[in-house]
Scaffold this motif. Structure first.
Motif, PDB file in Angstrom:
ATOM      1  N   ALA A  80       0.839  -1.207   0.000  1.00 14.49           N
ATOM      2  CA  ALA A  80       0.000   0.000   0.000  1.00 14.49           C
ATOM      3  C   ALA A  80       0.872   1.254   0.000  1.00 14.49           C
ATOM      4  CB  ALA A  80      -0.923   0.006   1.213  1.00 14.49           C
ATOM      5  N   ALA A  81       1.952   1.216   0.801  1.00 12.48           N
ATOM      6  CA  ALA A  81       2.858   2.363   0.859  1.00 12.48           C
ATOM      7  C   ALA A  81       3.513   2.584  -0.501  1.00 12.48           C
ATOM      8  CB  ALA A  81       3.901   2.144   1.942  1.00 12.48           C
ATOM      9  N   LEU A  82       3.906   1.496  -1.128  1.00 13.84           N
ATOM     10  CA  LEU A  82       4.556   1.615  -2.451  1.00 13.84           C
ATOM     11  C   LEU A  82       3.601   2.254  -3.456  1.00 13.84           C
ATOM     12  CD1 LEU A  82       6.438  -1.826  -2.606  1.00 13.84           C
ATOM     13  CD2 LEU A  82       7.455   0.466  -2.420  1.00 13.84           C
ATOM     14  N   ARG A  83       2.331   1.852  -3.390  1.00 17.55           N
ATOM     15  CA  ARG A  83       1.343   2.465  -4.290  1.00 17.55           C
ATOM     16  C   ARG A  83       1.210   3.953  -4.004  1.00 17.55           C
ATOM     17  NH1 ARG A  83      -1.285  -2.388  -3.454  1.00 17.55           N
ATOM     18  NH2 ARG A  83      -2.646  -1.541  -1.852  1.00 17.55           N
ATOM     19  N   ARG A  84       1.342   4.310  -2.721  1.00 16.92           N
ATOM     20  CA  ARG A  84       1.217   5.716  -2.336  1.00 16.92           C
ATOM     21  C   ARG A  84       2.385   6.534  -2.899  1.00 16.92           C
ATOM     22  NH1 ARG A  84       0.622   5.022   3.056  1.00 16.92           N
ATOM     23  NH2 ARG A  84       2.662   5.705   3.767  1.00 16.92           N
ATOM     24  N   TRP A  85       3.574   5.935  -2.859  1.00 17.06           N
ATOM     25  CA  TRP A  85       4.759   6.683  -3.308  1.00 17.06           C
ATOM     26  C   TRP A  85       4.884   6.713  -4.833  1.00 17.06           C
ATOM     27  CZ3 TRP A  85       7.526   3.155   0.685  1.00 17.06           C
ATOM     28  CH2 TRP A  85       7.267   3.639   1.984  1.00 17.06           C
ATOM     29  N   GLN A  86       4.312   5.694  -5.459  1.00 20.27           N
ATOM     30  CA  GLN A  86       4.509   5.488  -6.896  1.00 20.27           C
ATOM     31  C   GLN A  86       4.246   6.737  -7.737  1.00 20.27           C
ATOM     32  OE1 GLN A  86       2.127   4.735  -9.566  1.00 20.27           O
ATOM     33  NE2 GLN A  86       3.826   4.243 -10.982  1.00 20.27           N
ATOM     34  N   PRO A  87       3.147   7.502  -7.478  1.00 20.26           N
ATOM     35  CA  PRO A  87       2.871   8.656  -8.357  1.00 20.26           C
ATOM     36  C   PRO A  87       3.969   9.709  -8.344  1.00 20.26           C
ATOM     37  CG  PRO A  87       0.962   8.139  -6.973  1.00 20.26           C
ATOM     38  CD  PRO A  87       2.106   7.326  -6.462  1.00 20.26           C
ATOM     39  N   ARG A  88       4.808   9.722  -7.312  1.00 17.08           N
ATOM     40  CA  ARG A  88       5.824  10.777  -7.224  1.00 17.08           C
ATOM     41  C   ARG A  88       7.172  10.354  -7.802  1.00 17.08           C
ATOM     42  NH1 ARG A  88       4.818  13.600  -1.336  1.00 17.08           N
ATOM     43  NH2 ARG A  88       2.880  14.651  -1.899  1.00 17.08           N
ATOM     44  N   LEU A  89       7.273   9.089  -8.206  1.00 19.17           N
ATOM     45  CA  LEU A  89       8.559   8.597  -8.703  1.00 19.17           C
ATOM     46  C   LEU A  89       9.114   9.435  -9.857  1.00 19.17           C
ATOM     47  CD1 LEU A  89       8.195   4.695  -8.561  1.00 19.17           C
ATOM     48  CD2 LEU A  89       9.485   6.210  -7.049  1.00 19.17           C
ATOM     49  N   PRO A  90       8.237   9.864 -10.789  1.00 18.62           N
ATOM     50  CA  PRO A  90       8.782  10.635 -11.924  1.00 18.62           C
ATOM     51  C   PRO A  90       9.422  11.956 -11.506  1.00 18.62           C
ATOM     52  CG  PRO A  90       6.526   9.868 -12.364  1.00 18.62           C
ATOM     53  CD  PRO A  90       6.794   9.592 -10.932  1.00 18.62           C
ATOM     54  N   ASP A  91       9.025  12.471 -10.315  1.00 13.87           N
ATOM     55  CA  ASP A  91       9.542  13.783  -9.883  1.00 13.87           C
ATOM     56  C   ASP A  91      10.918  13.698  -9.234  1.00 13.87           C
ATOM     57  OD1 ASP A  91       7.130  14.759 -10.704  1.00 13.87           O
ATOM     58  OD2 ASP A  91       6.239  14.755  -8.687  1.00 13.87           O
ATOM     59  N   LEU A  92      11.397  12.481  -8.953  1.00 16.46           N
ATOM     60  CA  LEU A  92      12.647  12.363  -8.193  1.00 16.46           C
ATOM     61  C   LEU A  92      13.824  12.916  -8.987  1.00 16.46           C
ATOM     62  CD1 LEU A  92      12.504   8.931  -6.339  1.00 16.46           C
ATOM     63  CD2 LEU A  92      11.713  11.205  -5.642  1.00 16.46           C
TER      64      LEU A  92
END
Lengths: 412, 412
Positions: free
Chosen positions: A90-102
């Protein structure tokens, strides 16, 4: 800032250490963009796996083992933070949308361009007192301002309060901040309008220490918020420090304000609420301070002022100490009474040390005409020997004088 | 008032009891003139021998046996009052000069002429709460005003403070006293200028109970002190009660003021200091209240007002509770929360119950334009399922609204 690619070429231990540190620094920079402040699952992941591996897991580069998930669950339960824990997936799904911004290198470059830096736990410059936050210790701090040691907890006082401060609140904040800065304290606040701005401004004016004031921001330190405080915060950065746990470009959301408050509370030995309404963000900072076992001070004010209602609430609920000047605040910050408050400028009366009998006798002494021991004995309700002995004691203090065989009140 | 000579003729038990009571009443009237308030030796003598025999001993009519002296010594030691005890002979010499002044029948006649009376412990009208003073319970009370039951401790609030009150102190005292009287409380104070006078006056105006206010005097109740409050105290006597432990004609000495303060503290469940300087008699009353285990309230004020410095001192020292209105004072007087303070007129925000995740989501929702679940997911740092579930919860609360397939902030 060393480039990680270059570091890979060096082989000796010192450089490997630096490399490790740099990898961790980049990882933490990235994690601070991926996760909201106080993302319990994320913080537990970092604690369990270390920042570098935590980032690899959070980005899906490597999978987490069963053991790690169990470790996180235990960590969260131990820190009473497990209630919202729905598993790593669930946490990974939460973080996933921000991956492109890293883009941690870009963020670090931005900070360097602004004359700032990133600090992480373990750095010499990392404020040791933040460890008191336990699992809620921030992943890193983005710091705008000169590189210099940040003050220890016992040298930091947080002054917080309403944005819509009154002239009373402004005056008291100014007095406190100026006087605390003069005593070598660092004034920590949130950079907002009202009490925060008055606190920073007066601390800058009174500042005798290297870091007269620290502003802890809810958004990124690349853009100062609110914009009306731009000049002020620029000066704070130049003469003190502007800190945030969120990376450059982050908006100051309500949620981040509430999390930011825990950093203000954790940095300072004492959090003083100067003015606050019955509901106020400043009370949130006070509650963070209480939770951390830090001392909370509240400035009293008129019962007719809505802007003091929150302070009175803190006093009434028993958590806060009533503070009225900088000396009283400084006393709260000193662990063992090393900074005692100045004596109040009220003379102790010479009558204070009198016994009840002597006080009765003093009352019975006439101011102008004189009287006899016999009469004093009757008026005071004391035996004649007691009257004579008492007159002797009062005479020594100048409280009784003998004239032509009689006695009257002295001028002392 | 029955004449003791007449009583001797009656033989039945009821009358003998009345006789005993009358003898004791006369004895206590006399003793209150012979001994200063809180004369430890005298009070112990009365407790050990009874008032009638104590008077006979104090006047030298009969000699005290060795056993009695020992008993007094023990009593004083038990009550930590033995430090000034120099034996009964010394006490007798102290009382001796006042023997010629004893005229209890005259004093009782004076009180009757003024429409008053003497009450003694054991009387139905004796305020039971004074027993909490232990050995310091007064020998008697001289009472000017109509004969009516005095209120119990939980219906009495003491409001005390500086003579040189500010307009702030006057306003707060007026609000508190009026509102407390309206709630059926009796306001106890000392009849002085300043806070005391404001307290009596407002209680009279707001008074709904039989005894809206009680003034406890340091001198005799035959002459009101200060004379500038003569009209006010006359009204207090007519509508409430004016009390003193010293007999008619006694001067209000400094010593008697300090002793009088213990009666104010003992009569009331709560002593509220509205305004007081760093050194103030009102703090003395507060300390008496603390010693008795009564609750002390302090009204906060400007840190720039010297007249609030004493209140802040009480708050800072931890002994006093911060009180800002009558409801908070009433709550302190209620033994088990029967009088809860009114809810503060501040609406709970609908956002207060939100989880951290929903709060983050709410922050991410734009105010005017709409946005997509995908964008919200990236901005809020939440998985898309979490965003959808959160939008459902926020929608139910009216905090999020869906328009043309997008989402924005609601108006709730």
């Amino acid at each position: 800032m060393t480039n990680p690619a270059e570091c890979n070429e060096a082989k000796d231990v010192a450089v490997e250490k630096e490399l490790g540190n740099d990898t961790e620094r980049l990882a933490r920079a990235a994690l601070s963009r991926l996760m909201e402040p106080q993302d319990a699952a994320g913080l537990a992941l970092v604690q369990a796996a270390g920042a570098t591996d935590a980032l690899r897991i959070a980005t899906g580069e490597v999978a987490a083992g069963r053991g790690l998930e169990h470790e996180i669950t235990t960590l969260l339960a131990d820190n009473a933070a497990g209630s919202s824990w729905a598993g790593l997936a669930a946490a990974l799904r939460r973080w996933q949308p921000r991956l492109p911004d890293l883009a941690p290198e870009r963020d670090l470059a931005t900070m360097a361009r602004l004359g700032g830096r990133l600090i992480i736990p373990g750095d010499e410059l990392w404020p040791a007192q933040l460890a008191d936050l336990g699992i809620q210790e921030p992943i890193c701090l983005w710091w705008r301002g000169h590189e210099q040691p940040l003050p220890s907890v016992d040298k930091c006082i947080a002054l917080v309060g309403s944005r819509d401060s009154t002239s009373y609140g402004a005056a008291v904040t100014g007095d406190l901040a100026y006087s605390l800065a003069q005593r070598g304290f660092t004034v920590v606040s949130g950079g907002a309008y009202g009490i925060d701005a008055h606190a920073h401004r007066a601390a800058l004016a009174g500042g005798s220490s290297a870091v007269p004031t620290i502003a802890v921001m809810a958004g990124g330190v690349d853009r100062f918020y609110p914009s009306g405080n731009d000049d002020l915060l620029r000066t704070v950065a130049n003469q003190g420090a502007v800190l945030a746990e969120v990376p450059p470009g982050s908006a100051p959301t309500r949620y981040r304000f509430l999390q930011r408050n825990r950093l203000i509370a954790a940095l300072a030995a004492v959090t003083v609420v100067v003015e606050a309404r019955w509901r106020s963000g400043a009370l949130n900072t006070a509650h963070h301070a209480e939770t951390l076992g830090r001392t909370v001070g509240a400035v009293p004010g008129s019962v007719h002022s809505a802007n003091s209602a929150g302070c009175h609430r803190l006093l009434r609920d028993g958590g806060a100490v009533c503070v009225t000047d900088a000396a009283e605040v400084a006393e709260l910050a000193s662990p063992s009474g090393t900074a005692l408050p100045e004596q109040h400028a009220v003379q102790a009366s010479v009558q204070d040390g009198l016994t009840l009998e002597d006080l009765i006798l003093l009352d019975a002494l006439p101011l102008r005409s004189t009287t006899s021991v016999e009469k004093l004995s009757a008026v005071a309700g004391l035996g004649q020997e007691s009257v004579r002995a008492g007159l002797g004691r009062l005479g020594l203090l100048g409280l009784a004088v003998s004239e032509r065989g009689g006695w009257k009140r002295g001028r002392a």
